[in-house]
Design a protein around this motif. Structure first.
Motif, PDB file in Angstrom:
ATOM      1  N   ALA A 109       8.835  41.921  80.486  1.00  0.00           N
ATOM      2  CA  ALA A 109      10.001  40.869  79.922  1.00  0.00           C
ATOM      3  C   ALA A 109      10.577  41.134  78.686  1.00  0.00           C
ATOM      4  N   ILE A 164      13.175  44.004  79.355  1.00  0.00           N
ATOM      5  CA  ILE A 164      14.341  43.469  79.996  1.00  0.00           C
ATOM      6  C   ILE A 164      15.470  42.895  78.688  1.00  0.00           C
ATOM      7  N   GLY A 165      14.591  42.354  77.761  1.00  0.00           N
ATOM      8  CA  GLY A 165      15.258  41.521  76.984  1.00  0.00           C
ATOM      9  C   GLY A 165      15.926  42.408  75.581  1.00  0.00           C
ATOM     10  N   PHE A 222      16.448  45.756  76.572  1.00  0.00           N
ATOM     11  CA  PHE A 222      17.626  46.397  77.274  1.00  0.00           C
ATOM     12  C   PHE A 222      18.849  45.788  77.278  1.00  0.00           C
ATOM     13  N   ILE A 223      18.808  44.567  77.437  1.00  0.00           N
ATOM     14  CA  ILE A 223      20.100  43.685  77.480  1.00  0.00           C
ATOM     15  C   ILE A 223      20.579  43.586  76.310  1.00  0.00           C
ATOM     16  N   LEU A 282      15.825  31.510  75.888  1.00  0.00           N
ATOM     17  CA  LEU A 282      15.855  33.129  75.981  1.00  0.00           C
ATOM     18  C   LEU A 282      16.172  33.604  77.585  1.00  0.00           C
ATOM     19  N   PRO A 283      15.540  33.293  78.442  1.00  0.00           N
ATOM     20  CA  PRO A 283      15.940  33.769  79.935  1.00  0.00           C
ATOM     21  C   PRO A 283      17.320  33.593  80.304  1.00  0.00           C
ATOM     22  N   VAL A 284      17.735  32.048  80.004  1.00  0.00           N
ATOM     23  CA  VAL A 284      19.300  31.644  80.248  1.00  0.00           C
ATOM     24  C   VAL A 284      20.081  32.714  79.335  1.00  0.00           C
ATOM     25  N   LEU A 303      19.740  35.569  78.158  1.00  0.00           N
ATOM     26  CA  LEU A 303      19.551  36.986  78.648  1.00  0.00           C
ATOM     27  C   LEU A 303      20.556  37.161  80.023  1.00  0.00           C
ATOM     28  N   GLY A 304      20.227  36.190  80.921  1.00  0.00           N
ATOM     29  CA  GLY A 304      21.000  36.184  82.121  1.00  0.00           C
ATOM     30  C   GLY A 304      22.574  36.042  81.754  1.00  0.00           C
ATOM     31  N   LEU A 314      23.924  39.257  80.235  1.00  0.00           N
ATOM     32  CA  LEU A 314      24.108  40.247  81.329  1.00  0.00           C
ATOM     33  C   LEU A 314      25.258  40.198  82.036  1.00  0.00           C
ATOM     34  N   PHE A 315      25.480  38.998  82.431  1.00  0.00           N
ATOM     35  CA  PHE A 315      26.665  38.642  83.248  1.00  0.00           C
ATOM     36  C   PHE A 315      28.068  39.077  82.203  1.00  0.00           C
ATOM     37  N   ILE A 316      27.870  38.681  81.000  1.00  0.00           N
ATOM     38  CA  ILE A 316      28.900  38.976  79.992  1.00  0.00           C
ATOM     39  C   ILE A 316      29.133  40.441  79.964  1.00  0.00           C
ATOM     40  N   MET A 345       8.321  38.542  73.145  1.00  0.00           N
ATOM     41  CA  MET A 345       8.870  37.850  74.017  1.00  0.00           C
ATOM     42  C   MET A 345       8.216  36.782  74.622  1.00  0.00           C
ATOM     43  N   VAL A 370      12.103  35.276  82.590  1.00  0.00           N
ATOM     44  CA  VAL A 370      13.133  36.393  82.490  1.00  0.00           C
ATOM     45  C   VAL A 370      13.100  37.221  83.214  1.00  0.00           C
ATOM     46  N   ILE A 423      19.357  38.699  89.376  1.00  0.00           N
ATOM     47  CA  ILE A 423      20.556  39.121  89.123  1.00  0.00           C
ATOM     48  C   ILE A 423      20.955  40.876  89.441  1.00  0.00           C
TER      49      ILE A 423
END
Lengths: 463, 362
Positions: free
Chosen positions: A183, A186-187, A189-190, A435-437, A439-440, A443-445, B1, B10, B17
């Motif tokens: 996790a 991923i954070g 990376f984004i 945080l998850p929101v 990151l999502g 990623l979309f942006i 995290m 996450v 996605i």
């Protein structure tokens, strides 16, 4: 393949990770194979060069270990380093050398026209560090696939950080894949992707607009200097963040590469915070073997000059990179002799000094002809130009938001805020949801930028 | 995290996605055309050894992947909205929006392009229109009006138009339109002008060329929203325009002939099928055509006009038809200048060069 591309994000990465996590004890093999696909996507021919270089490292590593106690060790390490440097020199510097020798001698030599393999400086340096470390006592890697996975590992293959073999030797054999680490990766990376796609590319657009502008002014000069320096920082540190994040997802801990360099108060401090993996590499394999700073003053100057000449030319085979590297030498010497102490006395003065030196240095980094540096620095001092023009003011308004975001992003402000929030119970709960929101959404942006963008440069094609 | 829940969320969210979009990318039906950008989308490149080894396959695949991305329009919209409303950008994809109008930034004069256009005009005058009465009129774009109030940068209009005025002063009479035009004459989401507001422009041009018009028209409206070219380029939530047109007994009698296929072909003055198509403005004289004639059987004189024009001329020419027996419209972007004489009779005709600023600057 660029990290900041639809192909990487949605055609390569998910499936490479899926195969990786399903591959059980063949993770290094899958990592090696996916890395070959990743590299071959950009360099379908030169992928063989990378494998060949890995083969040299593998053979000479084993031989260096076997003959560690004999006089042969020195020669074996020397031969492999020379071979790696020859390959690097041939592909990266042949055109530059031929062009300049021809210019000096007045010969009409034709340039070899060699295409530079992407990332060659990174994987060559990793291979060199491996063989030297083995020569210095590190255990040689007997498994070719593991060594190949280290040298060709796709997260850091084309833009670093330069990962020393000793740093991940243990992780190559055995690594932990935890939920938190994945996790976190991923954070990271984004966040890196956003730094590159949203901030660096937009600043790149601004610098391009400034270059295209026909209305020079003092404001335009500063916009070019500031935006240009920050573009390189966000691009490069964004790539490093993506690499480190991908490494974490794969179970590796890569070294940090940037540590808020723009908050430094001296050039020496800046270079302890900027492209740290390269700085450390040159420190350990060039500066210290030359004697470092514990030598006579003339030798110290020689060492500094050699290290910064090498640092400059590592970034590209062109005179501006030579000057860029050497540009820092007088500042290092001055700071060591007396300026360093003076700078410690004033925060504002030291920061202004550092930022100005760095902005000018990145002008040298970007230009093709050295006269351009004088042109832009002259403009920054208002030489023969008005304070502002309608166009420059428009650029400032148009890119004001991103400039503010970038300046904030150059400081550890966001990190402090995150740590502070996390330290309180309520803050931690909010972060759990937020945080998850975030990151999502990010990623979309980022994806939206990639879908809509026509400007997505790869700055490291000359490295 | 953060905590365990946080980490799990996450991973689950981002995996959904990444994998969801990846599968969608691969399974989605291919689209050929982007209506908003008005361009063909990239197709999947050929997979051959030569294409792969040369790197062409990979380069083209990047374009293909971006062009065929699922919900591409929505992502483009998200990008524009984020830049415009979150980052406070003043323009998106070079389009800015102010006073309710979308307009393309035009900061720099392209002197080379302008010079080429000037040379084309001079060549035509020299080759075909030696004894004719020649007129030149330049159409300012919305920037001309918007930049004064909004502070958006705009090229030096006087210098730019001055180049044409000075260059053609011996061969053409200039008819200025700046005074009879204002923002209201233009669509908010498109670069073109609105036909229903062009009475002043038509009168000015007619007056300049020595004819008079009575403007006997009613206003018709296409019952579909008009999304102009800037609407698609900006990809911002803008209010669409209304596409209106002028009609009357005269327009019904005008005979429009197109020569683009090599033989004369009668077409409609207003192509209502195109009014509902990809570019609704193409309803005027069916869009881009190299060579057209508009004949007015009701004309009270034998005067003819040869009009060198861009797309702005398509909506204006029908309004000038009242004063001429025949108008020949030539778009030199689609016809070789050397061959114009084979198709156009200049004998005794007035010659009008009518061009929009953006065309002359590109």
């Amino acid at each position: 393949m660029l990290f900041s591309s639809i192909t990487f994000l949605y055609y390569f990465l998910p499936w490479a990770l899926l195969f990786y996590f399903l591959s059980g004890r063949y993770k290094n093999l899958v990592l090696f194979l996916t890395s070959l696909v990743f590299y071959a996507w950009g360099e379908p021919i030169y992928v063989f060069l990378m494998v060949f270089l890995t083969g040299i490292g593998y053979v000479f590593g084993i031989l260096a270990e076997k003959y560690r106690e004999s006089v042969w060790k020195k020669y074996l390490v020397g031969i492999s380093v020379a071979a790696a440097l020859f390959i690097l020199g041939y592909f990266k510097y042949a055109d530059f050398v031929v062009e300049n020798v021809a210019r000096v001698t007045g010969s009409a030599w034709e340039l070899p026209g060699i295409v530079l393999p992407i990332g060659i400086s990174f994987y060559t340096f990793q291979m060199i560090s491996y063989v030297i470390d083995v020569g210095r006592g590190q255990k040689a890697q007997k498994n070719f696939i593991s060594l190949a996975a280290y040298i060709s590992m796709f997260p850091q293959l084309v833009a670093g950080p330069i990962v020393r073999y000793s740093h991940i030797e243990g992780q190559l054999e055995q690594r932990i894949h935890s939920k938190d680490m994945i996790a976190g990766g991923i954070g990271r990376f984004i966040a890196g992707l956003s730094k590159k796609v949203v901030i660096a590319n937009t600043l790149g657009e601004l610098t391009q607009n400034v270059l295209d502008s026909g209305q020079p002014s003092l404001l335009l000069g500063w916009l070019y200097g500031v935006a240009g320096a920050m573009q390189i920082y966000f691009d490069f540190s964004g790539y490093s963040d993506m690499a480190i994040g991908l490494g974490e997802i794969l179970g590796f801990h890569f070294p940090e590469n940037f540590n808020y360099p723009f908050i430094s108060r001296s050039v020496a401090e800046f270079w302890r915070r900027w492209h740290m993996s390269l700085g450390n590499w040159f420190r350990d394999y060039l500066y210290i073997p030359l004697g470092g700073s514990r030598v006579s003053f003339p030798k110290y100057i020689r060492n500094i000059c050699l290290v910064w000449l090498a640092t400059g030319i590592w970034h590209g085979a062109a005179w501006n990179f030579v000057f860029w590297g050497l540009f820092f030498v007088p500042f290092f010497i001055l700071e060591k002799l007396w300026l360093g102490k003076k700078l410690e006395n004033s925060r504002i003065l030291s920061r202004c000094y550092l930022l100005f030196v760095i902005i000018v240095s990145f002008l040298i980094f970007r230009v093709e002809h050295m006269e351009e540096v004088l042109y832009w620095t002259g403009m920054m001092f208002g030489r023969g130009v008005p304070f502002s023009t309608r166009e420059a003011l428009f650029f400032l308004k148009d890119y004001g938001g991103i400039l503010i975001l970038a300046v904030f992003g150059c400081t550890p402000g966001a990190k402090h805020l995150y740590v502070k929030m996390k330290s309180t119970e309520t803050g931690a709960k909010v972060l759990d949801v937020l945080l998850p929101v975030c990151l999502g959404v990010m990623l979309f942006i980022d994806t939206a930028y990639l879908v809509n963008s026509s400007y997505n440069p790869f700055l490291y094609f000359r490295f | 995290m953060g905590g365990k829940r946080n980490g799990r969320a996450v991973i689950i969210l981002t995996s959904m996605i990444f994998f969801g979009m990846s599968l969608w990318c691969m399974g989605k039906p291919r689209e050929e055309f982007s209506a908003s950008e008005r361009r063909h989308l990239a197709e999947i490149p050929k997979f051959t050894a030569d294409e792969v080894l040369s790197g062409r396959f990979m380069r083209h695949f990047e374009e293909y992947a971006a062009d065929q991305f699922p919900m591409r329009e929505e992502f483009r919209r998200l990008n524009s909205v984020f830049q415009f409303y979150v980052l406070g950008k003043k323009e998106v994809n070079n389009i800015y929006v102010t006073n309710g109008y979308a307009e393309k930034l035009m900061v720099k004069a392209d002197r080379d392009a302008a010079e080429k256009w000037l040379n084309r005009i001079l060549y035509i005058c020299d080759t075909y229109a030696g004894d004719n009465r020649v007129f030149l009129s330049l159409i300012p774009d919305k920037n001309y009006f918007l930049s004064r109030e909004s502070g958006y940068p705009f090229l030096d209009y006087q210098e730019f138009t001055g180049m044409f005025l000075h260059g053609t002063r011996d061969v053409a009479e200039y008819i200025p339109l700046e005074e009879v035009l204002s923002l209201e004459n233009y669509y908010a989401t498109d670069l073109h002008w609105k036909q229903e507001t062009l009475e002043g422009v038509a009168d000015t041009l007619a007056g300049g060329m020595g004819i008079s018009l009575s403007f006997p028209y009613d206003v018709g409206e296409v019952d579909a929203p008009f999304y102009g070219v800037y609407y698609g380029q900006a990809s911002l939530p803008l209010k669409p325009d209304k596409l209106k047109y002028l009609y009357g007994p005269l327009t019904e009698k005008l005979i429009v002939t197109c020569y683009d296929s090599g033989k004369p072909e009668i077409i409609s003055l207003y192509d209502m099928e195109k009014a509902y198509g990809r570019d609704a403005y193409e309803m005027f004289l069916s869009g881009s055509k190299a060579l057209l004639t508009i004949e007015n059987p009701e004309s009270k004189n034998d005067r003819e006009l040869v009009m060198f024009r861009d797309s702005f001329g398509s909506s204006l020419a029908p309004l000038l038809a009242e004063g001429y027996k025949k108008i020949t419209l030539v778009d030199i972007r689609y016809i070789s200048m050397e061959r114009i004489g084979e198709f156009v009779d200049f004998e005794g005709a007035d010659v009008l060069f009518l061009y929009h600023l953006q065309v002359l600057n590109s």
